[in-house]
Structure formats: structure tokens, C-alpha cells
Design a protein around this motif. Structure first.
Motif, PDB file in Angstrom:
ATOM      1  N   PHE A   1       0.844  -1.191   0.000  1.00  0.00           N
ATOM      2  CA  PHE A   1       0.000   0.000   0.000  1.00  0.00           C
ATOM      3  C   PHE A   1       0.882   1.245   0.000  1.00  0.00           C
ATOM      4  O   PHE A   1       2.101   1.159   0.145  1.00  0.00           O
ATOM      5  CB  PHE A   1      -0.944  -0.001   1.204  1.00  0.00           C
ATOM      6  N   GLN A   2       0.247   2.377  -0.172  1.00  0.00           N
ATOM      7  CA  GLN A   2       0.939   3.660  -0.172  1.00  0.00           C
ATOM      8  C   GLN A   2       0.662   4.395   1.129  1.00  0.00           C
ATOM      9  O   GLN A   2      -0.482   4.432   1.602  1.00  0.00           O
ATOM     10  CB  GLN A   2       0.469   4.525  -1.344  1.00  0.00           C
ATOM     11  N   SER A   3       1.684   4.965   1.712  1.00  0.00           N
ATOM     12  CA  SER A   3       1.513   5.759   2.927  1.00  0.00           C
ATOM     13  C   SER A   3       2.631   6.779   2.999  1.00  0.00           C
ATOM     14  O   SER A   3       3.801   6.435   2.782  1.00  0.00           O
ATOM     15  CB  SER A   3       1.553   4.862   4.168  1.00  0.00           C
ATOM     16  N   GLN A   4       2.282   8.017   3.268  1.00  0.00           N
ATOM     17  CA  GLN A   4       3.253   9.107   3.394  1.00  0.00           C
ATOM     18  C   GLN A   4       4.152   9.185   2.161  1.00  0.00           C
ATOM     19  O   GLN A   4       5.379   9.271   2.267  1.00  0.00           O
ATOM     20  CB  GLN A   4       4.062   8.952   4.689  1.00  0.00           C
ATOM     21  N   GLN A   5       3.508   9.123   0.993  1.00  0.00           N
ATOM     22  CA  GLN A   5       4.160   9.327  -0.309  1.00  0.00           C
ATOM     23  C   GLN A   5       5.220   8.271  -0.623  1.00  0.00           C
ATOM     24  O   GLN A   5       6.220   8.566  -1.285  1.00  0.00           O
ATOM     25  CB  GLN A   5       4.764  10.735  -0.393  1.00  0.00           C
ATOM     26  N   GLN A   6       5.005   7.052  -0.144  1.00  0.00           N
ATOM     27  CA  GLN A   6       5.963   5.994  -0.446  1.00  0.00           C
ATOM     28  C   GLN A   6       5.272   4.635  -0.437  1.00  0.00           C
ATOM     29  O   GLN A   6       4.282   4.437   0.273  1.00  0.00           O
ATOM     30  CB  GLN A   6       7.115   5.999   0.555  1.00  0.00           C
ATOM     31  N   PRO A   7       5.766   3.691  -1.228  1.00  0.00           N
ATOM     32  CA  PRO A   7       5.209   2.341  -1.213  1.00  0.00           C
ATOM     33  C   PRO A   7       5.716   1.569  -0.005  1.00  0.00           C
ATOM     34  O   PRO A   7       6.901   1.613   0.321  1.00  0.00           O
ATOM     35  CB  PRO A   7       5.730   1.735  -2.521  1.00  0.00           C
ATOM     36  N   LEU A   8       4.811   0.879   0.658  1.00  0.00           N
ATOM     37  CA  LEU A   8       5.157   0.101   1.838  1.00  0.00           C
ATOM     38  C   LEU A   8       4.575  -1.303   1.710  1.00  0.00           C
ATOM     39  O   LEU A   8       3.619  -1.529   0.970  1.00  0.00           O
ATOM     40  CB  LEU A   8       4.618   0.767   3.110  1.00  0.00           C
ATOM     41  N   SER A   9       5.161  -2.217   2.469  1.00  0.00           N
ATOM     42  CA  SER A   9       4.688  -3.600   2.469  1.00  0.00           C
ATOM     43  C   SER A   9       4.570  -4.093   3.904  1.00  0.00           C
ATOM     44  O   SER A   9       5.532  -4.018   4.673  1.00  0.00           O
ATOM     45  CB  SER A   9       5.661  -4.483   1.681  1.00  0.00           C
ATOM     46  N   MET A  10       3.387  -4.555   4.259  1.00  0.00           N
ATOM     47  CA  MET A  10       3.126  -5.051   5.608  1.00  0.00           C
ATOM     48  C   MET A  10       2.995  -6.570   5.573  1.00  0.00           C
ATOM     49  O   MET A  10       2.119  -7.119   4.915  1.00  0.00           O
ATOM     50  CB  MET A  10       1.839  -4.439   6.179  1.00  0.00           C
ATOM     51  N   GLY A  11       3.887  -7.260   6.282  1.00  0.00           N
ATOM     52  CA  GLY A  11       3.781  -8.707   6.381  1.00  0.00           C
ATOM     53  C   GLY A  11       2.663  -9.086   7.336  1.00  0.00           C
ATOM     54  O   GLY A  11       2.405  -8.401   8.322  1.00  0.00           O
ATOM     55  N   TYR A  12       2.008 -10.211   7.053  1.00  0.00           N
ATOM     56  CA  TYR A  12       0.944 -10.663   7.942  1.00  0.00           C
ATOM     57  C   TYR A  12       0.671 -12.148   7.718  1.00  0.00           C
ATOM     58  O   TYR A  12       0.975 -12.712   6.662  1.00  0.00           O
ATOM     59  CB  TYR A  12      -0.341  -9.864   7.729  1.00  0.00           C
ATOM     60  N   MET A  13       0.118 -12.767   8.731  1.00  0.00           N
ATOM     61  CA  MET A  13      -0.403 -14.128   8.627  1.00  0.00           C
ATOM     62  C   MET A  13      -1.914 -14.066   8.732  1.00  0.00           C
ATOM     63  O   MET A  13      -2.451 -13.363   9.597  1.00  0.00           O
ATOM     64  CB  MET A  13       0.178 -15.005   9.737  1.00  0.00           C
ATOM     65  N   ASP A  14      -2.592 -14.749   7.860  1.00  0.00           N
ATOM     66  CA  ASP A  14      -4.049 -14.847   7.870  1.00  0.00           C
ATOM     67  C   ASP A  14      -4.361 -16.336   7.973  1.00  0.00           C
ATOM     68  O   ASP A  14      -4.292 -17.065   6.986  1.00  0.00           O
ATOM     69  CB  ASP A  14      -4.626 -14.242   6.596  1.00  0.00           C
ATOM     70  N   VAL A  15      -4.689 -16.776   9.182  1.00  0.00           N
ATOM     71  CA  VAL A  15      -4.806 -18.206   9.460  1.00  0.00           C
ATOM     72  C   VAL A  15      -6.279 -18.569   9.619  1.00  0.00           C
ATOM     73  O   VAL A  15      -6.974 -18.037  10.499  1.00  0.00           O
ATOM     74  CB  VAL A  15      -4.013 -18.594  10.722  1.00  0.00           C
ATOM     75  N   LYS A  16      -6.725 -19.467   8.775  1.00  0.00           N
ATOM     76  CA  LYS A  16      -8.130 -19.890   8.793  1.00  0.00           C
ATOM     77  C   LYS A  16      -8.382 -20.860   9.945  1.00  0.00           C
ATOM     78  O   LYS A  16      -7.467 -21.511  10.457  1.00  0.00           O
ATOM     79  CB  LYS A  16      -8.492 -20.553   7.464  1.00  0.00           C
ATOM     80  N   PRO A  17      -9.631 -20.995  10.360  1.00  0.00           N
ATOM     81  CA  PRO A  17      -9.960 -21.940  11.435  1.00  0.00           C
ATOM     82  C   PRO A  17      -9.523 -23.359  11.093  1.00  0.00           C
ATOM     83  O   PRO A  17      -9.641 -23.796   9.949  1.00  0.00           O
ATOM     84  CB  PRO A  17     -11.480 -21.837  11.539  1.00  0.00           C
ATOM     85  N   ALA A  18      -9.039 -24.072  12.098  1.00  0.00           N
ATOM     86  CA  ALA A  18      -8.607 -25.453  11.889  1.00  0.00           C
ATOM     87  C   ALA A  18      -9.796 -26.386  11.747  1.00  0.00           C
ATOM     88  O   ALA A  18      -9.675 -27.484  11.214  1.00  0.00           O
ATOM     89  CB  ALA A  18      -7.729 -25.900  13.052  1.00  0.00           C
ATOM     90  N   GLN A  19     -10.928 -25.956  12.257  1.00  0.00           N
ATOM     91  CA  GLN A  19     -12.157 -26.728  12.135  1.00  0.00           C
ATOM     92  C   GLN A  19     -13.274 -25.761  11.778  1.00  0.00           C
ATOM     93  O   GLN A  19     -13.016 -24.679  11.288  1.00  0.00           O
ATOM     94  CB  GLN A  19     -12.461 -27.471  13.434  1.00  0.00           C
ATOM     95  N   ARG A  20     -14.515 -26.164  11.979  1.00  0.00           N
ATOM     96  CA  ARG A  20     -15.649 -25.331  11.576  1.00  0.00           C
ATOM     97  C   ARG A  20     -15.540 -23.929  12.161  1.00  0.00           C
ATOM     98  O   ARG A  20     -15.295 -23.745  13.348  1.00  0.00           O
ATOM     99  CB  ARG A  20     -16.949 -25.985  12.028  1.00  0.00           C
ATOM    100  N   THR A  21     -15.725 -22.936  11.310  1.00  0.00           N
ATOM    101  CA  THR A  21     -15.587 -21.552  11.759  1.00  0.00           C
ATOM    102  C   THR A  21     -16.690 -21.142  12.724  1.00  0.00           C
ATOM    103  O   THR A  21     -17.824 -21.616  12.624  1.00  0.00           O
ATOM    104  CB  THR A  21     -15.595 -20.592  10.551  1.00  0.00           C
ATOM    105  N   ASN A  22     -16.351 -20.270  13.661  1.00  0.00           N
ATOM    106  CA  ASN A  22     -17.367 -19.708  14.552  1.00  0.00           C
ATOM    107  C   ASN A  22     -17.817 -18.329  14.071  1.00  0.00           C
ATOM    108  O   ASN A  22     -18.596 -17.661  14.748  1.00  0.00           O
ATOM    109  CB  ASN A  22     -16.851 -19.642  15.992  1.00  0.00           C
ATOM    110  N   GLY A  23     -17.259 -17.896  12.922  1.00  0.00           N
ATOM    111  CA  GLY A  23     -17.679 -16.629  12.335  1.00  0.00           C
ATOM    112  C   GLY A  23     -16.975 -15.413  12.888  1.00  0.00           C
ATOM    113  O   GLY A  23     -17.259 -14.289  12.463  1.00  0.00           O
ATOM    114  N   LYS A  24     -16.042 -15.613  13.804  1.00  0.00           N
ATOM    115  CA  LYS A  24     -15.359 -14.480  14.441  1.00  0.00           C
ATOM    116  C   LYS A  24     -13.901 -14.391  13.963  1.00  0.00           C
ATOM    117  O   LYS A  24     -13.259 -15.403  13.706  1.00  0.00           O
ATOM    118  CB  LYS A  24     -15.398 -14.587  15.963  1.00  0.00           C
ATOM    119  N   THR A  25     -13.409 -13.162  13.887  1.00  0.00           N
ATOM    120  CA  THR A  25     -12.015 -12.898  13.503  1.00  0.00           C
ATOM    121  C   THR A  25     -11.291 -12.230  14.655  1.00  0.00           C
ATOM    122  O   THR A  25     -11.825 -11.299  15.283  1.00  0.00           O
ATOM    123  CB  THR A  25     -11.952 -11.998  12.259  1.00  0.00           C
TER     124      THR A  25
END
Length: 340
Positions: A50-74
Motif C-alpha cells: 500500500f501507499q503511505s506518506q508518499q511511499q510504497p510500503l509492504s506489511m507482512g501478515y499471517m491470515d490463518v483460517k480456522p482449523a475446524q468449523r468456523t465460529n464466524g469471528k475474527t
């Protein structure tokens, strides 16, 4: 990219006794890239550009899905100053096993994210960056959990985006007191920078053992010491140190406790009562230092300031209860989230 290694002991010292060297090899510190390249994250690492303060930036992240049936919450996990999204490893596992989707970003300036040459750091800016990430991932509402400096950020996020904060959980957050107002000396960014340039694995371990873990140490903590030391001793050494200095200035000069009374989301404080973390205490006089970092008192004072806050205390535990006693912490957290 595989990590390279640097011997902690001078070669001349090692060669003085080949027999000793053969039976007791010198310890090594891994060296990681500017964005922690070479360090193995517990779950797939992605990047939000994304862009922020007139420069390109990259934010690392993990997005881990539920191991079993989802409860609908993040759940969004916000790391501390000397931590990364990866240090939430055990908590991510516990949450996903109970049906939660878990997003654990590395904030700009930290870990797997961009280290800008210049950036105006504020908790508002970091909260906005995180909000943009969640929008990109299609997350409209989430439980926000912040540890240490991440607690200050999580508080700011909840103040800015209350309608999108389902619940706020603060785990040994720093910023429960105003260190400067209590007499801790101010450092310039240049002074912070010189301090950060000198970071070593030995120094990190000594500080964390004394301040975070109440003098105790477990072998599993070594991984996180190496993570920080490897990042700081890698090819991005100066940029990492500079961003760290800017971030420390943000932490010291932008208290959030004066706005605790404005929080209007369900809030839980989880406090290891033997924590003594206090920014600037290393420069403070003995008299001032004695007044700083008393989490047994600070946690209770914060709970009184935050409307309707629930306080959970872990007597005798330190700054990172999720790492000190993960099973106990995770069950306590799950029980608290079940109250939603």
C-alpha cells in the motif's frame, strides 16, 4: 533465503583451545534480512502492499483460517515492540482450533514489514494501516488483542474504529502510565538510534530475562531472542535501528492512558502482575525507577479508568504470559472470548 550465521566469540579466542572448541562449539546468532528474510514463520507469510506518506510500503501478515468449523469471528493480534506476529504462535494455534480466523500483522518498521528511510510514526498511522489491511481482507469487525506496545496500538485502534472493534483485549500493555510525567528522562531519536545500534543477543536475553520473565528462562525463548538479534545484525542493521529509534520516540511521547475513559467497547485486561516493563527506566534515578513498572498496581488502575473493564491477573507472571505459560493463557483467553 536461508539464514547465515555469525560467531559471537572472536575467532582468536576460539582457537586458543581446539579441545574446548571441539567439545563446546561457540554459540551462533542467525542473521536475517531487512524484512526478516530467512526466519521461518509458523504460518504462511503474506504481504499487503500500500501507499503511505508518499511511499510504497509492504506489511507482512499471517491470515490463518480456522482449523475446524468456523465460529464466524475474527481475531487480530497486535505484537509488541520486541516481538513479531510470529511470537503469537501458540495463541494462533489455540484460537484457530476453536474456530476463529486469526490475522497477525507485522506493523510497518517491524519484523517482516518495510523499514522506511523516513516515516512519521504515530499510533493513529499504524492503526490506519491495520484498518486498511483488514478492509483488503474483507474483515468488517474483529476482536482486537494487543500485547505490550501492541496494547497501546490496540487501544488507539478501538478509539478510532469502535464500530469495527467487537472486543478489546490488552495483554500486559505498556503505556498504563506516563513515564515522562513520572520523571523518566527523555531521549532524542539520535540517542535511541545509538542505543539500538548496539543491540546484541546477549543484551536482549539479559533484558528480557530480568524484565519480562521475572528472572526465569526457558529454552524456547531463545528462538525469539535470535529473531530480534538476527534482524538487528543483518544487512538492514542501520535501517532497523533507525526505525526502532523512531518507534521508541512514538511510544514514549504518545501516551494513550489519558483516553482510557473514552473507550466504549468491551475490554479485558490480562496482566502478569510481576511485570516491570517501563520505557526510560534504565536512565531514571533510583527514586523514579522505584515508581515505574508496577503492573500489580497499574493493571488495577487501568481497569478503573476503562468503563466496564474486566481484569484478569496472573500473579507472579511477567510481561508475556502468552509465552510464559501458553496453555494457561490461551485457555483463559478462550474463556474470556466465549463471554461475547
Amino acid at each position: 533465503m536461508s539464514p547465515t550465521y555469525v560467531l559471537k566469540k572472536p575467532l582468536a579466542a576460539l582457537l586458543t583451545s581446539l579441545a574446548v572448541f571441539a567439545h563446546a562449539p561457540a554459540s551462533v546468532t542467525p542473521v536475517y534480512g531487512e524484512q526478516l528474510e530467512g526466519f521461518q514463520y509458523p504460518y504462511p507469510l503474506q504481504h499487503f502492499d500500500f501507499q503511505s506518506q508518499q511511499q510504497p510500503l509492504s506489511m507482512g501478515y499471517m491470515d490463518v483460517k480456522p482449523a475446524q468449523r468456523t465460529n464466524g469471528k475474527t481475531v487480530v493480534l497486535m505484537h509488541g515492540k520486541n516481538f513479531c506476529g510470529a511470537t503469537w504462535e501458540e495463541t494462533i494455534r489455540a484460537l484457530t482450533q476453536q474456530g476463529y480466523r486469526v490475522i497477525a500483522p507485522d506493523q510497518i518498521g517491524f519484523c517482516s514489514s518495510t523499514k522506511p528511510a523516513s516515516y512519521q510514526y504515530s499510533f493513529q498511522q499504524l492503526a490506519e494501516n491495520t484498518h486498511q489491511l483488514l478492509a483488503r481482507l474483507g474483515v468488517d469487525k474483529a476482536v482486537i488483542i494487543g500485547h505490550s506496545t501492541g496494547g497501546m496500538l490496540a487501544t488507539r485502534y478501538a478509539l478510532m474504529y469502535p464500530e469495527q472493534t467487537q472486543k478489546l483485549v490488552l495483554v500486559n500493555p505498556i503505556g498504563l502510565e506516563d513515564w515522562k510525567a513520572k520523571g523518566a528522562p527523555w531521549r532524542s531519536v539520535d540517542q535511541w538510534y545509538q542505543r539500538e545500534l548496539k543491540l546484541s543477543a546477549e543484551g536482549i536475553k539479559k533484558y528480557e530475562q530480568q524484565t519480562y520473565y521475572v528472572g526465569r528462562w526457558k529454552p524456547e525463548y531463545d528462538k525469539w531472542v535470535d529473531m530480534l538479534a538476527g534482524l538487528n545484525s543483518g544487512p538492514g542493521h542501520q535501517k532497523v535501528a533507525w526505525n526502532s529509534a523512531l518507534i521508541y520516540d512514538m511510544i514514549f511521547t504518545q501516551p494513550v492512558l489519558y483516553e482510557f475513559g473514552d473507550l466504549n467497547v468491551p475490554t479485558t485486561l490480562i496482566i502478569g502482575t510481576s511485570d516491570t516493563t517501563a520505557i526510560g527506566s534504565d536512565l531514571a534515578s533510583a527514586e523514579v525507577k522505584a515508581r515505574l513498572g508496577d503492573y500489580a498496581v497499574l493493571g488495577r488502575e487501568a481497569a478503573k479508568r476503562i468503563p466496564g473493564a474486566r481484569l484478569i491477573e496472573f500473579p507472579g507472571m511477567g510481561h508475556a504470559p502468552q509465552m510464559e505459560e501458553p496453555a494457561k493463557f490461551n485457555q483463559t483467553l478462550l474463556d474470556d472470548l466465549a463471554r461475547l
